[in-house]
Write a protein that holds these residues in place. Sequence first.
Motif, mmCIF file in Angstrom:
data_model
loop_
_atom_site.group_PDB
_atom_site.id
_atom_site.type_symbol
_atom_site.label_atom_id
_atom_site.label_comp_id
_atom_site.label_asym_id
_atom_site.label_seq_id
_atom_site.Cartn_x
_atom_site.Cartn_y
_atom_site.Cartn_z
ATOM 1 N N ALA A 139 -4.310 -6.703 -9.698
ATOM 2 C CA ALA A 139 -5.475 -5.892 -10.046
ATOM 3 C C ALA A 139 -5.858 -4.975 -8.895
ATOM 4 O O ALA A 139 -6.192 -3.799 -9.096
ATOM 5 C CB ALA A 139 -6.645 -6.796 -10.427
ATOM 6 N N ILE A 140 -5.802 -5.546 -7.668
ATOM 7 C CA ILE A 140 -6.113 -4.730 -6.495
ATOM 8 C C ILE A 140 -5.126 -3.581 -6.378
ATOM 9 O O ILE A 140 -5.499 -2.436 -6.083
ATOM 10 C CB ILE A 140 -6.100 -5.606 -5.221
ATOM 11 N N ASN A 141 -3.849 -3.881 -6.615
ATOM 12 C CA ASN A 141 -2.825 -2.832 -6.523
ATOM 13 C C ASN A 141 -3.016 -1.746 -7.572
ATOM 14 O O ASN A 141 -2.688 -0.580 -7.340
ATOM 15 C CB ASN A 141 -1.419 -3.440 -6.660
ATOM 16 N N LYS A 142 -3.557 -2.124 -8.716
ATOM 17 C CA LYS A 142 -3.840 -1.124 -9.745
ATOM 18 C C LYS A 142 -5.037 -0.265 -9.374
ATOM 19 O O LYS A 142 -5.068 0.929 -9.663
ATOM 20 C CB LYS A 142 -4.112 -1.809 -11.087
ATOM 21 N N ALA A 143 -6.022 -0.896 -8.734
ATOM 22 C CA ALA A 143 -7.284 -0.200 -8.490
ATOM 23 C C ALA A 143 -7.380 0.421 -7.110
ATOM 24 O O ALA A 143 -8.130 1.387 -6.912
ATOM 25 C CB ALA A 143 -8.453 -1.176 -8.678
ATOM 26 N N GLN A 144 -6.636 -0.124 -6.136
ATOM 27 C CA GLN A 144 -6.806 0.321 -4.761
ATOM 28 C C GLN A 144 -5.495 0.778 -4.147
ATOM 29 O O GLN A 144 -4.406 0.493 -4.656
ATOM 30 C CB GLN A 144 -7.417 -0.805 -3.915
ATOM 31 N N ALA A 145 -5.680 1.485 -3.028
ATOM 32 C CA ALA A 145 -4.536 1.890 -2.223
ATOM 33 C C ALA A 145 -4.244 0.749 -1.248
ATOM 34 O O ALA A 145 -5.130 0.305 -0.522
ATOM 35 C CB ALA A 145 -4.836 3.176 -1.467
ATOM 36 N N VAL A 146 -2.974 0.260 -1.241
ATOM 37 C CA VAL A 146 -2.610 -0.893 -0.423
ATOM 38 C C VAL A 146 -1.420 -0.516 0.455
ATOM 39 O O VAL A 146 -0.447 0.087 -0.016
ATOM 40 C CB VAL A 146 -2.257 -2.109 -1.301
ATOM 41 N N ILE A 147 -1.517 -0.896 1.709
ATOM 42 C CA ILE A 147 -0.414 -0.658 2.642
ATOM 43 C C ILE A 147 -0.296 -1.872 3.561
ATOM 44 O O ILE A 147 -1.296 -2.498 3.920
ATOM 45 C CB ILE A 147 -0.631 0.649 3.452
ATOM 46 N N HIS A 148 0.958 -2.219 3.906
ATOM 47 C CA HIS A 148 1.250 -3.382 4.743
ATOM 48 C C HIS A 148 1.781 -2.911 6.093
ATOM 49 O O HIS A 148 2.615 -1.998 6.165
ATOM 50 C CB HIS A 148 2.301 -4.277 4.072
ATOM 51 N N PHE A 149 1.323 -3.577 7.152
ATOM 52 C CA PHE A 149 1.749 -3.249 8.512
ATOM 53 C C PHE A 149 2.246 -4.505 9.224
ATOM 54 O O PHE A 149 1.745 -5.615 8.969
ATOM 55 C CB PHE A 149 0.585 -2.693 9.345
ATOM 56 N N ALA A 150 3.168 -4.287 10.140
ATOM 57 C CA ALA A 150 3.451 -5.318 11.136
ATOM 58 C C ALA A 150 2.302 -5.328 12.134
ATOM 59 O O ALA A 150 1.468 -4.406 12.154
ATOM 60 C CB ALA A 150 4.781 -5.029 11.828
ATOM 61 N N LEU A 151 2.274 -6.349 12.984
ATOM 62 C CA LEU A 151 1.149 -6.450 13.914
ATOM 63 C C LEU A 151 1.110 -5.310 14.920
ATOM 64 O O LEU A 151 0.057 -5.022 15.497
ATOM 65 C CB LEU A 151 1.204 -7.790 14.665
ATOM 66 N N ASP A 152 2.239 -4.648 15.138
ATOM 67 C CA ASP A 152 2.235 -3.515 16.061
ATOM 68 C C ASP A 152 1.863 -2.197 15.385
ATOM 69 O O ASP A 152 1.874 -1.145 16.016
ATOM 70 C CB ASP A 152 3.599 -3.386 16.751
ATOM 71 N N GLY A 153 1.540 -2.243 14.063
ATOM 72 C CA GLY A 153 1.122 -1.042 13.337
ATOM 73 C C GLY A 153 2.233 -0.352 12.582
ATOM 74 O O GLY A 153 2.008 0.685 11.939
ATOM 75 N N THR A 154 3.464 -0.917 12.638
ATOM 76 C CA THR A 154 4.577 -0.329 11.891
ATOM 77 C C THR A 154 4.377 -0.570 10.399
ATOM 78 O O THR A 154 4.044 -1.688 9.974
ATOM 79 C CB THR A 154 5.919 -0.946 12.334
ATOM 80 N N ILE A 155 4.590 0.469 9.611
ATOM 81 C CA ILE A 155 4.360 0.384 8.158
ATOM 82 C C ILE A 155 5.522 -0.366 7.508
ATOM 83 O O ILE A 155 6.700 -0.008 7.684
ATOM 84 C CB ILE A 155 4.224 1.790 7.552
#
Length: 571
Positions: A139-155
Amino acid sequence: MFSKLREHADFKAKLEALNRSLATIEFTPDGTILDANDNFLAAVGYTRAEIAGQHHRIFMEPTDAEEAAYTAFWADLRAGKFQAAEYRRLAKGGREIWIQATYNPILDGAGRTRKVVKFATDITAQKQRNADYEGQIGAINKAQAVIHFALDGTILDANQNFLDTVGYPVEAVRGQHHRMFVALEHAASWEYADFWQRLNRGEFQSGEYKRQAKGGREIWLQASYNPVFDASGRPFKVVKYATDITAEKLRTADVAGQIEAIGRSQAVIAFTVDGTILEANQNFLDAVGYALTEVQGRHHQMFVEPEHAASREYQAFWADLRRGEYRSGVYKRRGRNGREIWLQATYNPIFDMSGRPFKVVKYASDITANVQARLEATAATKQTLDNVQAVASAAEEMSASVREISGNMAQSKAAVDDIHQRTQAADQATTQLQEAAQAMDGVVQTITKVAEQINLLALNATIESARAGEAGKGFAVVAGEVKSLASQTTAATARISDQIVQMQRISGDVVGLLATISETVTTVQSYVTGVAGAIEQQSAVTQEISTSMQTAADGVASISRSLDRVAIGGI
C-alpha cells in the motif's frame, strides 16, 4: 552393546524433544494418516480418531488436491525425496492455517520408503503478520515514493512513484549516492554529513526536504528516513518513504506570501471563537494604541462601548462567528483611553480539518480619517440640501409667477389682436364712407346742374313773360317761383356740397388716424408676440430649472442618506 543402547536412548530422547516442541504426523507412503501428536492435533483442531485412516488431502483445498503437483509431491516422497517449505493447509471447519514443515521419508533396510514423518511448526500468526506487513508495504508503495539506501547513502532500489517524482529511470539512480538529489553546497555541508551519521546510528529522521530532480528541477518531499535493523539490532540499510509536496509547498508559499502581504497592508487580529484575543500585528496595535501584551488574552469587548458589549446584538455577532458565519462592514471601535476609531473590517472564521471553526481572524483598515471626513461632508451636505431646497422652492415660486405673467401676456396679445381686427374693420368702414361721400358729391353736382338749368329756364320764362305782357304775368309768377325753388335748391346743394367736403376731409383724417393706429397696433402686436414668446420660453426654462433643482435636492438628500449610512457604527 552398551553404546548402541546409549545411542538408541539418545535418539529416543531427541524424538521425544521434537515431539514436545513440534507438530508431528505420520503417513503411509500413499499419504494415509497413521498417527499425530497432540501439537499437530491442536493445530488442526481434530481428534486422533477423526483423522486416523484419512488421507492427507483432508488438509487440502479440493482443487489443490486434484492438481498434478500434489500427485507429484507424494510420488517424490515415495521415492524417498525430502520435502520442506511453507504450506497452506485447512484445519477443521475449513479454517486456514500455515505451517513451516518438513516431510521426511523413513526408509527400510532395502532403501524403500515405509512411512513419512512430518515435522511442522504452526506459523499462521507469523504468516498473517507478514501478510499484513507486505500489504502495508504494498500500500505504501502504491501511495508513496520509496527508495532504499545502503548505510553509506548508496541507492539500492526505488519504486516507480519515486522515479516519477525525480524524473529518472531506475538504471540512472541505482548505485548512485543520495547526494545526486541535493545541491552541491548542501552535500558538502556538516549538516548533511551529520544527517547520514545519525541514520548509521539507527536514528529515525523525518521532515520536509528540499531536493533536486532531473535537470536541477526543485522539488519538496515530506519524507521519513527509516533505518532497518538486522536480527542483531544493527542497522543495515535505510528506507525512505516520501510524498511529493512541491505543489502544496508552492500553494503554501503563495498563501503565506498573500497573508504576509495582507499583514503588511492591513490591521490583523486573531481571536478564539469566544472572542479572546490570541495575537495581533503591529498595524492593528498602532490603530488601537496598545502593545501586544496589553491585549493578548483579553476579550474583544475591550474595543467596544460597555453598553454595546452588553447588548443582544453583540452576543448574536459572536454566536454567528462561532457557527462559522462570515461578517464584514464598517465598525466603530475604541482605542486607548476611549479614543474613537473606525475600521473597515472582515471577521473570518477559520475551520479545522473537520470543518469546525476554531478561531476568527479579523482583517481591518483604519478609516477613521475617512469617516470623520464623511461626517463633516454629511453635515455640509445637509446644509447644502437646505440651500438647494430653498433655491428649488424659490425657483418653483418664480416658475409660478412666470406662468401667471405668461398667461396675462397671452390675454394681452388676444386683446391687441382683437383691437387690430376692429381697427381694420373701422378702416374698411371709413373707406366705404369716403366712397359714399364721393358718390353723393356726384349726385350734388348733378342736382347743381339741374338747378342751373332750371334757373336758366326760369330766366327764359321771365323774358318770355315780359314779352307776352299781361298774358305772360301768370307764367312770370310761375317762372319766379321756379327760379326761387332753383335758387333754394342751389343754396341747399351748396350746403350739402360743403358738408360732403367736410365729411370727406374728416373721413380722410379718420383714415389717416386709423392707418397710424393700425401701424401702432401692429407694432404693439409684434412687441406683445415677442414678449409672450420670450415669457413662454422663460417659463419652460424656469420649469426646467425648477425640475433640475428638485432633482438636485433629491440627489443631495440621497448623498446625505448614503453618508449617514457610511458613518453609522457597526458591531
